[in-house]
Every structure is written in C-alpha cells, then in structure tokens.
Design a protein around this motif. Sequence first.
Motif, PDB file in Angstrom:
ATOM      1  N   ILE A   1      73.308 -95.658 -27.006  1.00  0.00           N
ATOM      2  CA  ILE A   1      71.946 -96.175 -27.002  1.00  0.00           C
ATOM      3  C   ILE A   1      71.534 -96.487 -28.438  1.00  0.00           C
ATOM      4  CG2 ILE A   1      69.567 -95.707 -26.253  1.00  0.00           C
ATOM      5  CD1 ILE A   1      71.720 -95.766 -23.980  1.00  0.00           C
ATOM      6  N   ASP A   2      71.447 -97.791 -28.752  1.00  0.00           N
ATOM      7  CA  ASP A   2      71.135 -98.204 -30.123  1.00  0.00           C
ATOM      8  C   ASP A   2      69.815 -98.947 -30.262  1.00  0.00           C
ATOM      9  OD1 ASP A   2      73.432 -97.174 -31.399  1.00  0.00           O
ATOM     10  OD2 ASP A   2      74.616 -98.875 -30.719  1.00  0.00           O
ATOM     11  N   THR A   3      69.382 -99.602 -29.170  1.00  0.00           N
ATOM     12  CA  THR A   3      68.184-100.451 -29.250  1.00  0.00           C
ATOM     13  C   THR A   3      67.194-100.079 -28.143  1.00  0.00           C
ATOM     14  OG1 THR A   3      69.090-102.107 -27.731  1.00  0.00           O
ATOM     15  CG2 THR A   3      69.634-102.371 -30.086  1.00  0.00           C
ATOM     16  N   GLN A   4      65.979-100.611 -28.251  1.00  0.00           N
ATOM     17  CA  GLN A   4      64.981-100.393 -27.196  1.00  0.00           C
ATOM     18  C   GLN A   4      65.468-100.943 -25.856  1.00  0.00           C
ATOM     19  OE1 GLN A   4      62.165 -98.804 -26.707  1.00  0.00           O
ATOM     20  NE2 GLN A   4      61.954 -97.996 -28.784  1.00  0.00           N
ATOM     21  N   ASP A   5      66.175-102.066 -25.908  1.00  0.00           N
ATOM     22  CA  ASP A   5      66.729-102.634 -24.662  1.00  0.00           C
ATOM     23  C   ASP A   5      67.724-101.675 -24.019  1.00  0.00           C
ATOM     24  OD1 ASP A   5      65.230-104.899 -24.807  1.00  0.00           O
ATOM     25  OD2 ASP A   5      66.840-106.198 -25.549  1.00  0.00           O
TER      26      ASP A   5
END
Length: 194
Positions: free
Chosen positions: A181-185
């Motif tokens: 999990i790296d981004t808001q998406d």
Amino acid sequence: MKVATLVLAAGKSSRMGSPKQLLKLGNTTLLGIVIESVCSIPNNSVFCVLGANADLIEKSIEFYDISIVRNINYDQGLSSSIVAGIQHVSELDVDLVLIVLGDQPKIESEYLKLMIQLALEKKDSIITSRYQNRNGVPAIFPKKYFKNLLNLQGDKGASKLLNNEEFPIYSMSESVDLVDIDTQDDYQHLLSKS
C-alpha cells in the motif's frame, strides 16, 4: 532454531502524503495488521524498524509484544532499515531472520509459517517470495548471510541478494497476495476489498 522477524516500517510515506503506517484498517492500522500476523508465529522475536514519524508510530503499536529498532538513516532508503535491523539482531542468539514490509497487509501468518518451515528444511538457503518476474520479501535469511545484508545500500532493499544466482535461493510456490500500500488509491482499493 531461533527466528527474529524484522518488520520494516521506517519510510516517509511520501506517495501517501501521510504516515501510511497509521492508516486505519479494521480495529487496528496498516502496520498493526502486519505486526499481528508476525506475532502469531511461535518461537519468534519481533522487531519493528521505525524511522520517519517514529514517535507517533511507536505510540500506535506500544501494546504489541515487540521491540522497536530506530533507523536514523531512514532517508537513505529501504536498505538502511535492513542494515539497522540486522545490526540489532546480530547481537542476539538468532539463527534466521524473516524480513517483512509493514505495508503488505494481505500476507497471512500461515504463509510466513510455511516459509519458516522451509527454511528449517533447506538449512543454508535463502527463502524468498516470488513476484511476477523477480524474487522479493517476505524473505528469510540464515545467519550466514547477515554480513551480506549489512552491506546493502539504496532503496532496493535486499532485491540484489534475492535475485543473485551466486546464492542458494528457494522461491515459495504458494500463492499469496503481495500487494503493498503506497498511495491513497491503493488504500481505498484495499478498504473496498475488506
């Protein structure tokens, strides 16, 4: 055989825009899910490597039965967290180190237990997870490779070691969701699947 697990969670979360370690997931956080998974492995000492926002994140995980390792060089990339963790556990009576990322919430403890079982059978091999075309973490390193881990540099973590044919490497064949999990998406997608 004594196992130490390093949960790497020292990054700045620059693509997320806020400390992803603290993102809410169920009754805990993104990092909490990973810690709960590794804490359920028997005969295992858990060490969480923190760097950016360390005080804030440590407070959120203080009730878990783990030790905190501070990585003051976290801005030098993922390898610096591995080095900090290995420096710490090298002083302990440990035979194997399991390295996991603090942002891979879908990896269950059963998969990690299988990795450890395999490491016990294949004594001198590095046990790795298999991505589409490369090996990666979670991975297990016997003590004889600690010196190699201490020489890592940059933001590729242990990738250079895990994809080096000079070493005896065994890739897990079991399927596992290795999404990180790296981004808001990424986070919204994870919430929609939970």
